[in-house]
Design a protein around this motif. Sequence first.
Motif, PDB file in Angstrom:
ATOM      1  N   HIS A  75       0.812  -1.213   0.000  1.00  0.00           N
ATOM      2  CA  HIS A  75       0.000   0.000   0.000  1.00  0.00           C
ATOM      3  C   HIS A  75       0.850   1.269   0.000  1.00  0.00           C
ATOM      4  N   LEU A  76       1.995   1.234   0.670  1.00  0.00           N
ATOM      5  CA  LEU A  76       2.907   2.374   0.607  1.00  0.00           C
ATOM      6  C   LEU A  76       3.403   2.557  -0.827  1.00  0.00           C
ATOM      7  N   ARG A  77       3.759   1.453  -1.452  1.00  0.00           N
ATOM      8  CA  ARG A  77       4.246   1.478  -2.828  1.00  0.00           C
ATOM      9  C   ARG A  77       3.161   1.982  -3.770  1.00  0.00           C
ATOM     10  N   LEU A  78       1.934   1.491  -3.589  1.00  0.00           N
ATOM     11  CA  LEU A  78       0.831   1.855  -4.472  1.00  0.00           C
ATOM     12  C   LEU A  78       0.370   3.290  -4.256  1.00  0.00           C
ATOM     13  N   THR A  79       0.391   3.733  -3.001  1.00  0.00           N
ATOM     14  CA  THR A  79       0.012   5.112  -2.706  1.00  0.00           C
ATOM     15  C   THR A  79       0.929   6.084  -3.443  1.00  0.00           C
ATOM     16  N   ALA A  80       2.217   5.783  -3.404  1.00  0.00           N
ATOM     17  CA  ALA A  80       3.184   6.628  -4.113  1.00  0.00           C
ATOM     18  C   ALA A  80       2.963   6.563  -5.626  1.00  0.00           C
ATOM     19  N   ALA A  81       2.711   5.348  -6.135  1.00  0.00           N
ATOM     20  CA  ALA A  81       2.540   5.176  -7.577  1.00  0.00           C
ATOM     21  C   ALA A  81       1.305   5.908  -8.093  1.00  0.00           C
ATOM     22  N   ARG A 120       9.963  -5.148  -5.861  1.00  0.00           N
ATOM     23  CA  ARG A 120       9.088  -3.983  -5.788  1.00  0.00           C
ATOM     24  C   ARG A 120       8.329  -3.736  -7.103  1.00  0.00           C
ATOM     25  N   ASP A 121       8.494  -4.641  -8.055  1.00  0.00           N
ATOM     26  CA  ASP A 121       7.755  -4.571  -9.311  1.00  0.00           C
ATOM     27  C   ASP A 121       6.258  -4.714  -9.004  1.00  0.00           C
ATOM     28  N   LEU A 122       5.446  -3.817  -9.548  1.00  0.00           N
ATOM     29  CA  LEU A 122       4.009  -3.823  -9.256  1.00  0.00           C
ATOM     30  C   LEU A 122       3.312  -5.088  -9.753  1.00  0.00           C
ATOM     31  N   ARG A 123       3.857  -5.744 -10.765  1.00  0.00           N
ATOM     32  CA  ARG A 123       3.262  -6.997 -11.238  1.00  0.00           C
ATOM     33  C   ARG A 123       3.414  -8.091 -10.188  1.00  0.00           C
ATOM     34  N   ILE A 124       4.554  -8.102  -9.498  1.00  0.00           N
ATOM     35  CA  ILE A 124       4.759  -9.070  -8.414  1.00  0.00           C
ATOM     36  C   ILE A 124       3.840  -8.732  -7.240  1.00  0.00           C
ATOM     37  N   THR A 125       3.739  -7.442  -6.929  1.00  0.00           N
ATOM     38  CA  THR A 125       2.862  -7.005  -5.842  1.00  0.00           C
ATOM     39  C   THR A 125       1.419  -7.425  -6.087  1.00  0.00           C
ATOM     40  N   ALA A 126       0.926  -7.177  -7.306  1.00  0.00           N
ATOM     41  CA  ALA A 126      -0.454  -7.522  -7.650  1.00  0.00           C
ATOM     42  C   ALA A 126      -0.696  -9.025  -7.570  1.00  0.00           C
ATOM     43  N   THR A 127       0.268  -9.793  -8.075  1.00  0.00           N
ATOM     44  CA  THR A 127       0.140 -11.255  -8.041  1.00  0.00           C
ATOM     45  C   THR A 127       0.070 -11.764  -6.606  1.00  0.00           C
ATOM     46  N   MET A 128       0.923 -11.219  -5.748  1.00  0.00           N
ATOM     47  CA  MET A 128       0.921 -11.639  -4.351  1.00  0.00           C
ATOM     48  C   MET A 128      -0.375 -11.249  -3.639  1.00  0.00           C
ATOM     49  N   LEU A 129      -0.911 -10.073  -3.975  1.00  0.00           N
ATOM     50  CA  LEU A 129      -2.182  -9.655  -3.377  1.00  0.00           C
ATOM     51  C   LEU A 129      -3.274 -10.671  -3.690  1.00  0.00           C
ATOM     52  N   ILE A 184      -8.045  -9.243  -3.686  1.00  0.00           N
ATOM     53  CA  ILE A 184      -8.217  -9.734  -5.047  1.00  0.00           C
ATOM     54  C   ILE A 184      -8.608  -8.600  -5.991  1.00  0.00           C
ATOM     55  N   ALA A 185      -9.539  -7.761  -5.555  1.00  0.00           N
ATOM     56  CA  ALA A 185      -9.985  -6.643  -6.397  1.00  0.00           C
ATOM     57  C   ALA A 185      -8.838  -5.684  -6.678  1.00  0.00           C
ATOM     58  N   LEU A 186      -8.059  -5.351  -5.654  1.00  0.00           N
ATOM     59  CA  LEU A 186      -6.940  -4.426  -5.834  1.00  0.00           C
ATOM     60  C   LEU A 186      -5.887  -5.029  -6.761  1.00  0.00           C
ATOM     61  N   GLY A 187      -5.593  -6.311  -6.573  1.00  0.00           N
ATOM     62  CA  GLY A 187      -4.613  -6.972  -7.426  1.00  0.00           C
ATOM     63  C   GLY A 187      -5.035  -6.975  -8.884  1.00  0.00           C
ATOM     64  N   VAL A 188      -6.312  -7.261  -9.137  1.00  0.00           N
ATOM     65  CA  VAL A 188      -6.829  -7.289 -10.511  1.00  0.00           C
ATOM     66  C   VAL A 188      -6.755  -5.897 -11.134  1.00  0.00           C
ATOM     67  N   ILE A 189      -7.114  -4.871 -10.372  1.00  0.00           N
ATOM     68  CA  ILE A 189      -7.065  -3.497 -10.876  1.00  0.00           C
ATOM     69  C   ILE A 189      -5.642  -3.114 -11.287  1.00  0.00           C
ATOM     70  N   ILE A 190      -4.677  -3.473 -10.453  1.00  0.00           N
ATOM     71  CA  ILE A 190      -3.276  -3.151 -10.757  1.00  0.00           C
ATOM     72  C   ILE A 190      -2.831  -3.840 -12.036  1.00  0.00           C
ATOM     73  N   ILE A 191      -3.158  -5.127 -12.180  1.00  0.00           N
ATOM     74  CA  ILE A 191      -2.761  -5.878 -13.370  1.00  0.00           C
ATOM     75  C   ILE A 191      -3.382  -5.268 -14.623  1.00  0.00           C
ATOM     76  N   VAL A 192      -4.661  -4.909 -14.548  1.00  0.00           N
ATOM     77  CA  VAL A 192      -5.346  -4.300 -15.698  1.00  0.00           C
ATOM     78  C   VAL A 192      -4.694  -2.976 -16.077  1.00  0.00           C
ATOM     79  N   LEU A 193      -4.396  -2.150 -15.081  1.00  0.00           N
ATOM     80  CA  LEU A 193      -3.782  -0.851 -15.351  1.00  0.00           C
ATOM     81  C   LEU A 193      -2.384  -1.000 -15.946  1.00  0.00           C
TER      82      LEU A 193
END
Length: 291
Positions: free
Chosen positions: A26-32, A114-123, A267-276
């Motif tokens: 969430h810290l990473r995503l807030t900044a992004a 810290r790659d967002l694709r890894i973050t989303a997958t883990m979420l 799950i919803a947050l992870g899917v949103i990140i992957i789509v974006l």
Amino acid sequence: MSWFESLILGLVQGLTEFLPVSSSAHLRLTAAFSGWEDPGAAFTAITQIGTEAAVLIYFRKDIGRIVLAWCRSLYSKEWRRNHDAQMGWLVIIGSIPIGVLGVTLKDQIEGPFRDLRITATMLIVVGIIIGIADRLAARDETGGRHRAPKQRKGLQDLNAKDGLIFGLCQACALIPGVSRSGATITGGLFMGYNREAAARYSFLLAIPAVLASGLFELNDAMSSGHVTWGPTIFATIVAFATGYAVIAWFMKYISTKSFMPFVWYRIALGVIIIVLVMAGVLSPHAAESAG
């Protein structure tokens, strides 16, 4: 980093550190999403000192008993059979995996992980695992038409083997998106512990790891001079105050409520990140600091 950024990031750290949603993600995503620079692993580790201070105060009676009993067990055989003394040793045993892996994988933690694709997958993946563990716990607690409720284990049943498994689960949280509390509580649920026991041990287990990580990063930051101290200290204070309130609420929540709202959120947050990321709206390396 501006004071406004530090306020928001401190709030995010305090709100998410103890919930099974991953504070580092969430810290990473807030900044992004805000167009800010990645606060970095050093900022995360230092602000976690604030949230762990909240743990120390909230569980001060438990910690005081454990530390006192553990110290007495060093020279008294009688005290070695004391439950609080054994808890002291179990916290030490459970802290070994994250200590070893944290040092071994330091470069990966601050880089590729810290790659967002890894973050989303883990979420998503860990969210599904949490959901399965929660369903199993609920089934044991309620029983069924042809089965009586099953008594799940408490902290009095914790042993060295289970403590080490808890520790391995905690070490998984080195990857953003996993969640320290989510991983350890889920591991506890799979091993048959009740929600409150798993959460309590999870919070106690985090103390040595988080404080050691924070102090290590603090020393490194003082040497490098890459940390903006005023905003970072302010964010740490904000994280402490917010984190204390979240602990008090979460310990009451888990005694009667399901983890499923957190599962669907992950799950919803992870899917949103992957789509974006796939649509090119968000770079997988968005908000990464140049250093």
